[in-house]
Design a protein around this motif. Structure first.
Motif, PDB file in Angstrom:
ATOM      1  N   LEU A  12       0.831  -1.205   0.000  1.00 22.83           N
ATOM      2  CA  LEU A  12       0.000   0.000   0.000  1.00 22.83           C
ATOM      3  C   LEU A  12       0.859   1.247   0.000  1.00 22.83           C
ATOM      4  N   MET A  15       2.348   1.831  -3.368  1.00 19.47           N
ATOM      5  CA  MET A  15       1.354   2.352  -4.307  1.00 19.47           C
ATOM      6  C   MET A  15       1.064   3.816  -4.031  1.00 19.47           C
ATOM      7  N   LEU A  16       1.002   4.107  -2.742  1.00 22.14           N
ATOM      8  CA  LEU A  16       0.716   5.483  -2.347  1.00 22.14           C
ATOM      9  C   LEU A  16       1.795   6.429  -2.861  1.00 22.14           C
ATOM     10  N   LEU A  19       1.543   6.868  -6.531  1.00 23.86           N
ATOM     11  CA  LEU A  19       0.409   7.717  -6.912  1.00 23.86           C
ATOM     12  C   LEU A  19       0.659   9.171  -6.580  1.00 23.86           C
ATOM     13  N   VAL A  20       1.237   9.369  -5.414  1.00 24.54           N
ATOM     14  CA  VAL A  20       1.506  10.752  -5.033  1.00 24.54           C
ATOM     15  C   VAL A  20       2.568  11.342  -5.945  1.00 24.54           C
TER      16      VAL A  20
ATOM     17  N   PHE B  81      -8.002  10.619  -8.506  1.00 25.27           N
ATOM     18  CA  PHE B  81      -7.678   9.276  -8.085  1.00 25.27           C
ATOM     19  C   PHE B  81      -6.643   9.312  -6.951  1.00 25.27           C
ATOM     20  N   GLY B  82      -5.612  10.123  -7.161  1.00 27.61           N
ATOM     21  CA  GLY B  82      -4.599  10.268  -6.127  1.00 27.61           C
ATOM     22  C   GLY B  82      -5.203  10.798  -4.835  1.00 27.61           C
ATOM     23  N   PHE B  85      -7.085   8.212  -3.017  1.00 30.80           N
ATOM     24  CA  PHE B  85      -6.180   7.246  -2.435  1.00 30.80           C
ATOM     25  C   PHE B  85      -5.568   7.792  -1.139  1.00 30.80           C
ATOM     26  N   ILE B  86      -5.162   9.048  -1.185  1.00 26.78           N
ATOM     27  CA  ILE B  86      -4.566   9.653   0.005  1.00 26.78           C
ATOM     28  C   ILE B  86      -5.583   9.722   1.137  1.00 26.78           C
ATOM     29  N   SER B  89      -6.441   6.223   2.447  1.00 26.00           N
ATOM     30  CA  SER B  89      -5.335   5.591   3.160  1.00 26.00           C
ATOM     31  C   SER B  89      -5.130   6.216   4.529  1.00 26.00           C
TER      32      SER B  89
END
Lengths: 453, 287, 302
Positions: A12, A15-16, A19-20, B81-82, B85-86, B89
């Motif tokens: 995770l 992936m984070l 993505l960031v 999307f990002g 996700f942030i 999470s």
């Protein structure tokens, strides 16, 4: 188990990071940026979420941004959750610096006392260059609170080819209109079911139903408020309003697809452009839609003003888009925002903004209209354009609740769903027209109570 | 003999029939689940002439990526999307940690107000999120977090914490205390017991709770729509919902975006669903 | 732990344990107070005022908002809608979840795959579901609507979403579609957890399959069902997103349930005082269920 958990956490985390890291712009801390770069930042909200419009707006804002050395942040706020956004933002003082929006929000913000008076800009730009009716819509007590950007006008858009094919003429009164509408219920494949409906009556509760009802009211000279005194008059004409409601419901039963009870703007526009209906009330957005989705249809489209019961329309229905400046950020910020807005009103720019939705938006500056009308996207509609432009200039068009100038009643009518609920209930035989109009009257009075306690 | 044979045949017939029936049920349920998603996918691949065909074509005659090109040309989908996700999470990590501590404290220790807190965490679960909206917005804006993702995260904390606490309480309750107590008798400190015994024992449950929280946060629309106004801070649900505002629904683009937002989360979940199932079935929620 | 020997020493441990327990619970309490209790109290206060979003300033009006609720014709209609929406959604997802739990608890080839597959709807975002629902039921281009028209269930030019009953059925079906996986998993776990000896004993006694199901399986699932019921009722009755994005509460308010009514009163007619009162009523009704549940739940017993 713990190992598995750890593995997942790591996956995770990776992936984070990806993505960031990837889009780059996701997590820019932008609160302090203006201090770092020394640039002032202007926050702009716009209700225009359609791709073509937002593209042009972004382009112009960015041009000005580099020209003036300010930073801009553009946030599209769709009409559907505009009011919750504005209300909560106002509560906490997080409104933007500039807003590009319909008259309903201008009225709302003016009522909250957060708007900057725009008379100076209007005067500098030349008051005469603006369409008077559009200025009126932004005026309370002789002061202008929003700079009109463009105006919109509701007409009946129709299929010229079908009119020609079935030998129909533009209807001059309600009897003729209903006759034309039923004549255009066409069963193209002869399976006993209608494939093209004459005239849809869209009644979606959010924003749409009110826009269906009011053109019929205005065509017969009825209004919510008295145009000259501003007094509430809807309740005085219940009988006529019921009759109008019944006429609309007859049209619904005779020549509208039953699904139109919950049709929204895009539904009836798609229906005309894709050939499922023969006429529809619209602010001309069908033209732009046809140009992108079904170019062959463009030449078949034409428009006329919805007639009154016994003759030509007494008034028509329209709306505006405007730029407003919010006075929360201190004098320097306000001055900057005003300067920014002023620079947007170069005729070329005004025309370009309006042309992002051809035949839907008409520039409110006369100087811009001269450029607008020669553009290739509106070229085929010279006659329609003249009719619309003339009736826009004739001061005989209104937006609901604003018949006497800027008014928060319009905000309520825009945000609320009671018009739609009442009309849908009549269409579904859950209410009579009489009950529906009385219900609307009661709700309107409630809103007026809120505005002027 | 003959009767026995007949019985056997009957049994076999019955068996066959049952097999067919189960096969049919399986096929039906797979179809019911797959069809809407399949339809979204192929709608996004149909060129505009076919997309607006009536009657619709079940298998597209031609496939084009025009809607995807249009959708990703100018849109912020990757950013949304990002953001999602942030938000999800961080919410998940914070809620899981806080709720694990909280649930353990509530199930293993006795102190004043314990019962009230337990009950009110469940009571909090039935407060309409819409009721929290305006006041939460005020809290968030007072903290000056309105133009950051933290606002959404705070909203999602409020939404998911009660449920997480409630789930974890039942997980901890399902673990026999004897192991922990014997460790205590043997001289281990309470915190060591928590860290070395309770958490590992409850790990599947904690993990499933975390996944549930993630899903709830990922899908949430109402609070996320109010807590941010900047386009660059919108979550996926909010960003996508903007495309169906009734001003202009461009069905092809909308279907492309819908597909693009659904596939990643489904894939992600498929990868970890094993642990989710393991945890939820490890013996919790018996009432 | 209750022990009479060495009182002094135990007292020490007790205090320490108390403190440790409180410390562990502290973050939870802070979040609950700041993010839930405070908003709830604000709302409670608002519900006794005539606050609105059009004009700033408000005054205390006692129980007028509550009195208005009970004279509001729309409230009873929307409360009824809430009931229909909640009952059918919850019963539907429990029944579907249970049936599929029975299915996946059988030994069969591809069982694991089937189970994973059946979980997919749980993660499909509500907004995607809303898009799909509106698209497949579009009156002109929607595939399902087209089938319904062919079957004669929906008239030509009509859409299921434009019929009051049809719209409600559609939102309920999609809600069941996206929420059955949770009950399914829980039931599946509960089925696995039933003591095998019970079944063996029943077989010895000569019970047939139906009897085993009725008298052993079902009673064993009672607590699971109760818990699921309470969780899903609270969740469904306050759920806003899906209906809002599919029908917006229409047509003619036929899918407007209380959360949407609250939204419309807050941001449609701007009467947030009145909206707060409705949300208090909704919260109180659900609280009754929760209290009934708490009183018989093991989770809250010592």
């Amino acid at each position: 188990m713990l190992k598995k958990v750890a593995a997942i956490v790591i996956v995770l985390a990776v992936m984070l990071t990806i993505l960031v890291g990837c889009p780059g712009k996701t997590e820019e801390p932008d609160t302090d940026k203006s201090n770092q770069t020394g640039k002032e930042k202007l926050v702009i909200w716009t209700n225009l979420t359609a791709e073509a419009q937002i593209t042009v707006l972004t382009k112009q804002f960015n041009e000005l941004s580099s020209e003036m050395g300010v930073e801009v942040e553009i946030n599209p706020v769709p009409l559907t959750d505009l009011y919750s956004k504005m209300a909560t933002a106002k509560e906490s003082g997080t409104l933007p610096d500039i807003m590009h929006t319909a008259e309903a929000s201008v009225a709302y913000l003016e009522g909250q006392g957060v708007l900057e008076c725009m008379d100076d800009i209007i005067n500098e730009l030349g008051r005469d260059d603006f369409m008077e009716s559009a200025l009126n819509m932004n005026t309370v007590d002789g002061k202008v609170w929003g700079v009109p950007d463009w105006v919109m006008h509701t007409s009946v858009w129709y299929r010229k080819d079908l009119f020609a094919k079935y030998g129909l003429n533009v209807p001059q009164n309600w009897e003729e209109f209903a006759a034309v509408a039923s004549a255009l219920n066409i069963d193209t494949n002869e399976d006993g079911e209608i494939d093209i409906y004459g005239f849809p009556v869209p009644m979606d509760a959010v924003l749409v139903a009110t826009q269906t009802y009011y053109p019929f009211l205005y065509a017969n000279g009825l209004t919510t408020l008295d145009p000259s005194t501003g007094e509430y008059v809807f309740g005085d004409n219940i009988e006529e309003e019921v009759e109008i409601m019944e006429y609309i419901m007859d049209l619904f039963k005779a020549s509208s697809p039953p699904a139109s009870i919950s049709w929204t703007w895009s539904d009836y526009r798609n229906a005309l452009v894709e050939g499922n209906v023969a006429m529809t009330l619209d602010m001309g957005a069908v033209v732009g839609l046809a140009q992108t989705n079904n170019p062959d249809m463009v030449v078949n489209l034409g428009c006329f003003d919805l007639p009154g019961k016994d003759g030509p329309a007494k008034a028509t229905f329209g709306g505006t888009y405007n730029f407003v400046v919010i006075n929360q950020g201190g004098d320097a910020k306000v001055a900057l925002a005003k300067e920014f807005v002023k620079k947007l009103y170069v005729p070329e720019r005004t025309a370009e903004r309006a042309l992002s939705r051809p035949m839907f938006a008409f520039p409110s500056q006369n100087s811009a209209f001269a450029i607008y009308k020669d553009d290739v996207s509106v070229q085929p509609f010279q006659t329609e354009m003249t009719t619309i432009y003339n009736s826009l200039r004739d001061l005989t068009w209104y937006a609901y609740g604003m018949e006497s100038g800027l008014n928060q009643l319009n905000t309520s009518m825009q945000a609320t769903t009671f018009f739609g609920e009442a009309m849908q209930s009549v269409a579904l035989n859950q209410m009579t027209s009489q009950e529906a109009v009385e219900y609307i009257d009661q709700k309107l009075q409630e809103q007026i109570q809120l505005i002027n306690p | 003999m003959i009767i026995m044979l007949e019985n056997k045949v009957k049994k076999r017939e019955k068996h066959l029939f049952r097999k067919c029936l189960i096969g049919a049920i399986v096929a039906l349920s797979i179809g019911m689940i797959a069809f809407p998603l399949y339809w979204m996918l192929i709608s996004s691949l149909k060129p505009s002439t076919e997309l607006f065909a009536s009657p619709p074509t079940i298998f597209p005659k031609s496939i084009s990526l025009e809607w995807y090109k249009k959708a990703f040309q100018n849109s912020m989908v990757l950013t949304y999307f990002g953001n999602s996700f942030i938000v999800s999470s961080i919410t998940t990590v914070v809620v899981t940690i806080v709720a694990t501590f909280g649930a353990y404290g509530l199930t293993r220790f006795r102190f004043v107000g314990r019962k009230i807190i337990t009950v009110s965490s469940l009571a909090a679960y039935c407060i309409p999120p819409i009721m929290l909206m305006v006041p939460l917005y005020r809290v968030v804006s007072k903290l000056r977090l309105i133009s950051s993702l933290l606002g959404v995260i705070i909203g999602h904390l409020a939404l998911t914490l009660p449920f997480a606490i409630w789930l974890l309480i039942s997980f901890f309750k399902s673990i026999p205390r004897e192991i922990e107590e014997s460790a205590l008798v043997n001289g281990a400190s309470e915190f060591t017991v928590f860290r070395k015994i309770a958490i590992p024992l409850c790990a599947p449950g904690i993990l499933s709770t975390a996944i549930l929280v993630f899903i709830l946060s990922w899908n949430e629309y109402l609070l996320a729509s109010v807590m941010v106004s900047q386009d660059s801070m919108k979550t996926l649900t909010v960003g996508l919902a903007n495309y169906i505002s009734n001003v202009q629904i461009d069905w092809g683009i909308v279907m492309a975006l819908g597909t693009a937002t659904t596939i990643p989360i489904v894939l992600m979940f498929s990868l970890i669903q094993k642990y989710f199932v393991e945890g939820l079935t490890a013996g919790a929620i018996k009432g | 732990m209750k022990n009479n020997r060495g009182i002094c020493f135990l007292d020490n441990i007790h205090t320490r344990r108390k403190l440790l327990g409180m410390t562990m619970v502290l973050p939870t309490v802070i979040i609950l107070v700041a993010l839930i209790l405070y908003p709830v109290i604000t709302n409670l206060y608002l519900s006794f005022t005539n606050s609105n979003l059009l004009k700033s300033g408000s005054s205390f009006i006692g129980f007028q908002n509550y009195a208005k609720i009970f004279s509001d014709k729309m409230f009873s209609k929307y409360a009824w809608n809430t009931l229909i929406w909640t009952v059918f959604s919850v019963v539907g997802q429990l029944v579907v979840g249970f049936a599929l739990a029975l299915l996946i608890s059988r030994q069969m080839r591809g069982g694991t795959f089937l189970r994973s597959f059946l979980l997919i709807p749980y993660v499909v975002p509500a907004v995607s579901i809303a898009l799909i629902a509106r698209w497949i039921l579009n009156s002109n281009y929607g595939i399902v609507n087209h089938w319904l028209q062919n079957m004669g269930l929906v008239a030509s030019g009509q859409s299921a979403l434009s019929l009051p009953v049809g719209a409600m059925i559609v939102v309920i079906i999609f809600n069941i579609w996206r929420s059955y996986p949770f009950p399914m998993l829980i039931y599946w776990a509960a089925l696995k957890g039933i003591d095998k000896e019970l079944y063996e004993a029943a077989n010895v006694d000569g019970a047939n399959k139906l009897q085993v199901f009725l008298y052993i399986t079902l009673p064993q699932l009672r607590n699971t069902t109760l818990t699921l019921l309470i969780l899903r009722i609270a969740w469904t009755a306050t759920y806003f997103d899906l209906i809002w994005m599919v029908t917006g509460g229409g047509p003619a308010g036929s899918t407007t349930q209380l959360p949407i009514m609250i939204y419309q009163n807050s941001f449609g007619t701007f009467q947030i005082g009145y909206a707060a009162a409705i949300s208090v009523i909704l919260g109180l009704i659900l609280m009754v269920f929760v209290i009934a549940y708490i009183r018989r739940s093991k989770n809250f017993a010592d």
